[in-house]
Design a protein around this motif. Structure first.
Motif: not given
Length: 101
Positions: A80-97
């Motif tokens: 599945r795909v999640g979202f988080r903020v890294e610095g000032d950018k919103k990025v997609r990340f893999a929930k498993t890894t």
């Protein structure tokens, strides 16, 4: 809402006649909630002959519902795909890894 699946993502089909097949997203229609994946959900289309093209039966990838697709992580598994903020950018990340996509 931000797009969880985008053009160019490698995805696996979760349900339907092509369950288990993987491919790359060629186009996404967010309004209809569908995406065209290369090599998946192939239908035969009859094309009429013209002066420039031969015509005949040509295979064409048809749209598949976004709910039946999952992105493939670095391990080659559906995630599945999640979202988080890294610095000032919103990025997609893999929930498993937890890796950024």
């Amino acid at each position: 809402m931000a797009a969880k699946l985008k053009k160019g993502d490698k995805v696996v089909v979760l349900a339907g006649k092509d369950k288990g097949k993987t491919g790359e997203i060629a186009s996404v229609d967010p309004k209809a909630g569908k995406a065209v994946v290369e090599g998946v959900n192939i239908a035969i289309r009859h094309v009429k002959q013209s002066q420039t093209s031969q015509g005949g039966r040509t295979p064409k990838a048809m749209p598949i519902d976004l709910s039946n697709l999952a992105i493939v992580d670095a391990n080659g598994k559906a995630t599945r795909v999640g979202f988080r903020v890294e610095g000032d950018k919103k990025v997609r990340f893999a929930k498993t890894t937890g890796d950024v996509i």
